[in-house]
Enzyme design. Structure first.
Site, PDB file in Angstrom:
ATOM      1  CB  CYS A 198     -29.368  -5.893  12.546  1.00  0.00           C
ATOM      2  SG  CYS A 198     -29.194  -4.612  13.777  1.00  0.00           S
ATOM      3  CG  HIS A 249     -31.477   1.074  15.170  1.00  0.00           C
ATOM      4  ND1 HIS A 249     -30.769   0.927  16.334  1.00  0.00           N
ATOM      5  CD2 HIS A 249     -31.480  -0.143  14.579  1.00  0.00           C
ATOM      6  CE1 HIS A 249     -30.353  -0.321  16.444  1.00  0.00           C
ATOM      7  NE2 HIS A 249     -30.778  -1.003  15.401  1.00  0.00           N
ATOM      8  CB  CYS A 306      -0.893   0.038   1.226  1.00  0.00           C
ATOM      9  SG  CYS A 306      -1.870  -1.427   1.479  1.00  0.00           S
ATOM     10  CB  CYS A 358     -33.364  -0.239   9.979  1.00  0.00           C
ATOM     11  SG  CYS A 358     -32.715  -1.358   8.738  1.00  0.00           S
TER      12      CYS A 358
END
Lengths: 271, 106
Positions: A232, A191, A86, A187
């Site tokens: 989730c 949230h 890199c 979601c």
């Protein structure tokens, strides 16, 4: 439908209420909390237990530092047929990777689509190093993603959602508000509508993504945002998408926009 | 191969109290988990940690199945003499992960 959701919510409240759960202390006026708040947005840090916050704050004891060190070593290690590392192109990560992690996911002209940081790293590996891309969620990819994103620590999340990114952003937004799985939840039900409330003993956060990749105590290791999203989805009994899939990258873009303004916290520690 | 790390003030005044921070990256496989085929994954943890100064034991800890992955062990010592501090972690499989540091006490 609505009554059943209310009944479900009532059940959760009853369960949580009886436990007399003490929330982790959070004072919005506490100057120590200022870096973790932006307007009405609150980083997951503000929902974490004091012990977990302390673990994140201590540079040595933050267990994610083990991956940061691995990432730092990989940065200068040549790999692939081109025998480049890199650093052959990018030089010092501390200087040249500043502000890179905070703008992903991002539309990439060469890829012709929106890609996240993990995919950008693998693109570099394939194109410029002639190396095999790292597997999603593999140790080296987690280490490198964390190392690169950490260089933007303290900078606000800032993603581009207009121009070529519009349709991807809209896909992500649709995903966020779409009910799914056996529990028929989106979601947003946890949230957006219910952050600060409990699901049994779990304190729901706003689901901000500024700390990823994160060291999760439950996992006993560092993990990517996509692994968390899959978790989730499983919790609401939906079929998770593969890590690195179109669906999750689009959602990642939308979530980054929701977290816009919060500081990059990588590597964070969460329960 | 787990790589341990250690941090403390390597130069100290006599009588000073030093906090020694250590951490090792280790999965600490508890022996309780099962793999995809339902077979138990054998236990593989760091079961002992010892810190010595010039060969004399300063601190030791025994670890068991419930210790988390990447265990951090922090402790305090009083700086009395200069010398070589050795830190050793003993794995279930017999390997020993070691690191050493020089402590200078003025």
């Amino acid at each position: 439908m609505k009554t059943s959701l209310i009944a479900l919510a009532a059940l959760f409240v009853a369960l949580a209420g009886s436990a007399a759960q003490a929330d982790p202390p959070f004072d919005p006026k506490d100057p120590k909390m200022a870096p973790y708040i932006s307007g009405d947005k609150r980083s997951g840090y503000t929902f974490a237990e004091p012990e977990t916050r302390a673990m994140q704050d201590d540079e040595f004891l933050n267990p994610a530092s083990l991956w940061v060190e691995k990432g730092e070593a990989l940065w200068t290690k040549p790999d692939g047929k081109a025998n480049r590392s890199c650093s052959s192109c990018h030089g010092k990560a501390e200087d040249n990777m500043k502000g890179v992690g905070s703008v992903y996911p991002k539309y990439d002209i060469h890829a012709g689509t929106v890609i996240n940081l993990e995919q950008r790293i693998n693109m570099c590996r394939e194109k410029h190093m002639a190396a095999t891309p790292w597997k999603y969620e593999s140790e080296p990819l987690l280490a490198m993603t964390t190392f690169v994103k950490m260089q933007s620590r303290g900078m606000p999340v800032q993603v581009q959602i207009d121009g070529p990114a519009v349709s991807y952003f809209e896909n992500g937004r649709r995903f966020y508000y779409e009910r799914r799985g056996m529990n028929d939840l989106a979601c947003k039900h946890c949230h957006e509508d219910n952050w600060g409330n409990h699901v049994r003993t779990e304190l729901l956060s706003q689901g901000m993504t500024n700390g990823f990749p994160t060291y999760r105590l439950k996992w006993q290791k560092l993990g990517s945002l996509h692994r968390r999203l899959a978790g989730c989805n499983e919790e609401i009994r939906a079929e998770p998408y593969p890590l690195g899939s179109r669906e999750y990258v689009d959602l990642e873009l939308y979530l980054a926009w929701r977290a816009q303004g919060l500081q990059v916290e990588t590597p964070s520690v969460r329960k | 191969m787990p790589t341990p790390k250690v941090k403390f003030n390597e130069t100290a005044a006599k009588g000073e109290i030093l906090e020694i921070k250590t951490m090792i990256d280790h999965d600490m496989e508890s022996g309780q988990r099962k793999d995809k085929d339902g077979k138990l994954i054998p236990r593989k943890i760091v079961n002992k940690f010892i810190c010595t100064l010039n060969g004399k034991e300063l601190f030791h800890a025994e670890m068991h199945g419930a210790v988390s992955a990447n265990p951090a062990t922090n402790f305090f010592i009083t700086a009395t003499e200069s010398g070589t501090m050795e830190f050793k972690w003993f794995d279930d499989d017999g390997s020993v992960y070691a690191i050493s540091r020089q402590l200078t006490v003025n």
